[in-house]
Design an enzyme around this catalytic site. Structure first.
Site, PDB file in Angstrom:
ATOM      1  CD  GLU A 183      -3.106  -1.031   2.327  1.00 49.28           C
ATOM      2  OE1 GLU A 183      -4.024  -1.535   2.110  1.00 49.28           O
ATOM      3  OE2 GLU A 183      -2.733  -0.557   3.379  1.00 49.28           O
ATOM      4  CD  GLU A 252      -4.612  -5.781   2.650  1.00 50.22           C
ATOM      5  OE1 GLU A 252      -5.828  -4.999   3.124  1.00 50.22           O
ATOM      6  OE2 GLU A 252      -3.571  -5.758   2.827  1.00 50.22           O
TER       7      GLU A 252
END
Length: 832
Positions: A183, A252
């Site tokens: 991320e 995710e």
């Protein structure tokens, strides 16, 4: 000699015949999917983090994931668990990564290894070891030599270990994908050119390790080739990779959300989770990973945040204790079955997209021998009847129907066929306690004195949650407050996360921050006397931050100012005077949490509401196999150890704020939408792994900071209380499609192993109302609804059984109670 040559030739030929074949496995990708050994695959994955459960739990968790239709197990690699000090590595116990991956392989599943090594994950310091913060010249996650050297070294260490153990798919192992960084996109945007340079370096470094499997970067829109950029979020159907030759991957898919101390408990409806996944697959997605599939427990001081709870349950399909969360696990299992039926068509070509209404559409995939269709109604309020291929289909709001032959609906995301399970925490007994209270006037040998205030993390290096700040204040006899009784105010400003203030050895007050705002200001009356006064501030960390920019700049502890107001002189700033510091509590130095260390002090009778008190007791392991927990609801805040191992932090006194109400699966989900526990403890129960127990004489230690009531602590076991099902009479079923036959759907009910259904609490075939635990009869009700479950002699009799099945058909319940009306069966059975 000739005979010898002949024999040697024969041996060589036999060796050639019988030697095992060389591994020829390969993992690549194209625009459609990951390709394993030449075959495009639709892959269903789930996150299980090995340190958040015990090695004894791993085989069962992995098997339940496989039974739930998963192909892949995904995990992060936790740097601070594996390298607690520079160059000193640990891969034992809960951190035995190799053992975990070999169990994944043994179960016949693949693995996705997210090396990071930054992981976020609501894990302490985002997975970074704290010592990394103090490497000279370091700047985290940017184009910085010291950081890149440390990151590269650890990444290479993990990859080399995986290769040495033969764990990559190209070696015959389970690992088909790896991840570098995590991320980073938002951080790169903040960091500018240095961030961009770091991204390119990280990708090149990872690819250069030659793992033989693809690398991914999540939330990284500019991931350099050949690294695949992937999506994280509640929904990812909108996502597209940055190159046409890369597959659409969702690393995710958030099954719920984490809980923070002081926050309510988030839950994500199974129907919405299934809708999000079906939409992603419908729109060309080929890899989806549930984050989390089993969340587990933040044992010890591994929780990050700060203020992340010890439970990392995450509303995952397998709960914190390793039990199935129903209907989420079962509903997603049924979804996976439907998706797999469509796999040949999904990986073969591009979809044909047709509008079926204002908020309805179809996606049709075809191969040479198959056709699969996804019919979506993304209206969040209304049912829709659509016409597709000349046939009518009823679509509930916010749902997707899956037709693996472009004709027959086998699954709809809003129609749940799996049972719903309600759980109970059953009281097993309390404890008899002995107590030892910390002497706040006593200092350890490891104290030091310094002018001014120090930053906590740079002092403790996170070896303890606790740092004492102690100073002395002289009060003149002529102070006005000594006559009036209007005591001065002490104000303490802290970077976080909590403080307990002691004046002359007595607890004066407590203050703490929150998940959203960890900084705090303590302000309270200071009961001082004439002469010298001792002010002791116990600064407490509650997990280190796990997300943000430039970890090297983050601070904790009392940074000031610390002031007294209401004196004759007005305000007195204590910040720059001499302070004495002590790392940790005296009981920590003595290792009171261990059986050996506990003999270093005299223990007395336990009392209530006593701050900074250690409690100890012994207990025998409860019989049975059900998961165990401690009910800590009468306590304040502290830590727990069993047989020397830390269960984690507890904080039931921090009540959950927020707005809890009804939860509707329809419409866009976020972490604030479906909340529970408002006004109650954010976390009441704390998981006790059975593998940590011995048959008799288990040693339990509780450290209480605030002052709770230990007589209220109890052991409980977690088990099924009741099972429910709610199935429509024309609900699509997988079995009917496989047999190409028309048949009635069935209700399936199952208690836990060792349990049986003791009674039917509710049953109604017709138009029942409500939800599991609060069903009621509607205007239409078959009066023989209970007979199918209770009447002796019936094949489908459920009472007294561990599991049973009942057809959802009018004849089973004595006839059609309301012809022309769409009916359903709702039932709840008690498990004992």
């Amino acid at each position: 000699m000739a005979l010898k040559l002949v024999l040697m030739l024969m041996v060589a030929l036999l060796a050639a015949v019988w030697s095992p074949p060389a591994v020829t496995a390969s993992v690549t990708y194209d625009h459609k999917s990951v390709i394993i050994n030449g075959q495009r695959r639709i892959l269903i994955s789930g996150s299980i983090h090995y340190p958040r459960s015990t090695p004894e739990m791993w085989p069962d968790l992995i098997q339940k994931a496989k039974d739930g239709g998963l192909d892949v197990i995904q995990t992060y690699v936790f740097w601070n668990g594996h390298e607690p000090s520079p160059g000193q590595y640990y891969f034992g116990g809960r951190y035995d990564l190799v053992r975990f991956l070999k169990l994944v392989k043994q179960a016949g599943l693949y693995a996705h290894l997210r090396i990071g090594p930054y992981v976020c994950a609501e894990w302490n310091f985002g997975g970074f070891p704290v010592w990394l913060k103090y490497v000279p010249g370091i700047h985290f996650r940017t184009d910085n030599g010291p950081f890149k050297a440390a990151m590269g070294k650890f990444t290479e260490k993990i990859v080399s270990m995986m290769k040495a153990e033969g764990l990559y798919e190209t070696q015959g192992g389970p690992i088909i994908l790896s991840q570098i960084e995590n991320e980073y996109g938002p951080v790169e945007y903040y960091d500018g050119a240095a961030g961009k340079s770091y991204t390119n370096w990280a990708a090149k470094m990872a690819v250069g390790l030659n793992t033989g499997v693809p690398w991914v970067m999540c939330k990284q829109d500019d991931a350099p080739d050949p690294v695949i950029n992937t999506c994280n979020g509640f929904y990812c159907d909108y996502f597209s990779p940055n190159k046409d030759n890369k597959p659409k991957m969702w690393t995710e898919a958030w099954t719920g959300w984490f809980t923070g101390f002081g926050g309510a408990v988030p839950q994500r409806p199974a129907e919405d989770m299934a809708f999000a996944v079906a939409r992603f697959i419908q729109k060309g997605g080929s890899f989806i990973n549930y984050y989390m599939y089993h969340g587990g427990t933040n044992f010890g001081r591994t929780a990050g945040g700060p203020f992340i709870s010890t439970s990392y349950d995450y509303d995952a399909p397998i709960d914190e204790y390793g039990l199935l969360r129903q209907p989420k696990w079962g509903h997603l299992r049924d979804l996976h079955k439907a998706i797999k039926l469509c796999e040949p068509a999904l990986v073969s070509g591009e979809p044909t997209i047709t509008s079926l209404g204002q908020n309805q559409e179809s996606y049709v995939y075809r191969s040479k021998s198959s056709c699969a269709a996804f019919l979506a109604n993304f209206n969040s309020r209304y049912y829709a009847t659509v016409t597709f291929n000349g046939m009518h289909y009823n679509l509930p709001p916010w749902s997707v129907s899956i037709l693996p032959d472009c004709k027959t609906t086998v699954f709809n995301t809003a129609r749940v066929g799996a049972q719903t399970t309600t759980m109970k925490m059953q009281y097993l007994g309390g404890f008899s306690w002995k107590a030892y209270t910390e002497d706040t006037d006593a200092l350890n040998d490891n104290t030091f004195t310094k002018d001014g205030l120090v930053e906590q993390l740079s002092t403790t290096w996170d070896r303890s949650d606790y740092l004492w700040y102690t100073t002395y204040v002289d009060i003149a006899k002529n102070e006005e407050f000594l006559k009036t009784g209007k005591y001065p105010y002490l104000t303490v400003m802290s970077a976080g996360h909590a403080v307990h203030v002691f004046i002359n050895g007595q607890l004066s007050g407590t203050a703490y921050g929150s998940l959203d705002n960890p900084k705090l200001t303590y302000s309270g009356s200071a009961k001082l006397w004439a002469g010298s006064n001792k002010i002791s501030i116990l600064s407490v960390s509650v997990g280190l931050p796990n997300v943000g920019n430039h970890f090297e700049t983050w601070n904790t502890g009392v940074l000031g100012p610390v002031t007294l107001t209401g004196l004759n002189e007005g305000k007195r700033d204590l910040s720059l005077q001499k302070w004495t510091y002590q790392i940790g509590l005296h009981g920590e130095t003595l290792s009171l949490h261990s059986l050996t260390g506990s003999s270093n002090v005299e223990w007395g009778e336990a009392s209530q509401k006593q701050p900074l008190t250690w409690y100890k007791t012994f207990f025998n392991a409860p019989p049975g196999n059900e998961p165990l927990a401690l009910d800590m609801n009468t306590m304040g805040k502290g830590q727990i150890w069993i047989n020397g191992q830390s269960i984690g932090r507890y904080w039931p006194a921090y009540k959950a704020s927020g707005s809890c109400g009804s939860c509707d699966y329809r419409g866009t989900y976020n972490e604030k939408k479906c909340l529970s526990n408002c006004g109650e403890a954010s976390q009441r129960w704390y998981h006790v792994p059975r593998s940590w127990l011995i048959p008799t004489g288990n040693f339990l230690v509780v450290l209480e900071e605030w002052g709770g009531d230990p007589t209220g602590i109890s052991m409980v076991k977690r088990s099924v209380a009741s099972v429910c099902a709610e199935v429509e009479e024309l609900q699509p079923t997988m079995d009917n499609w496989r047999t190409k036959a028309y048949g009635r759907p069935k209700v399936h009910l199952s208690c836990d192993p060792g349990q049986k259904m003791s009674k039917i609490k509710f049953a109604s075939f017709g138009t029942p109302q409500g939800t599991c635990g609060s069903f009621s009869e509607g205007s239409c009700h078959a009066h023989k609804s209970y007979d199918a479950f209770e009447q002796e002699g019936l094949m489908q009799n459920c009472v007294g059984q561990e599991f049973c099945s009942v057809n959802v058909a009018p004849e089973v319940f004595g006839g059609d109670p309301c012809p022309g009306t769409m009916k359903k069966l709702a039932v709840e059975a008690i498990c004992e």
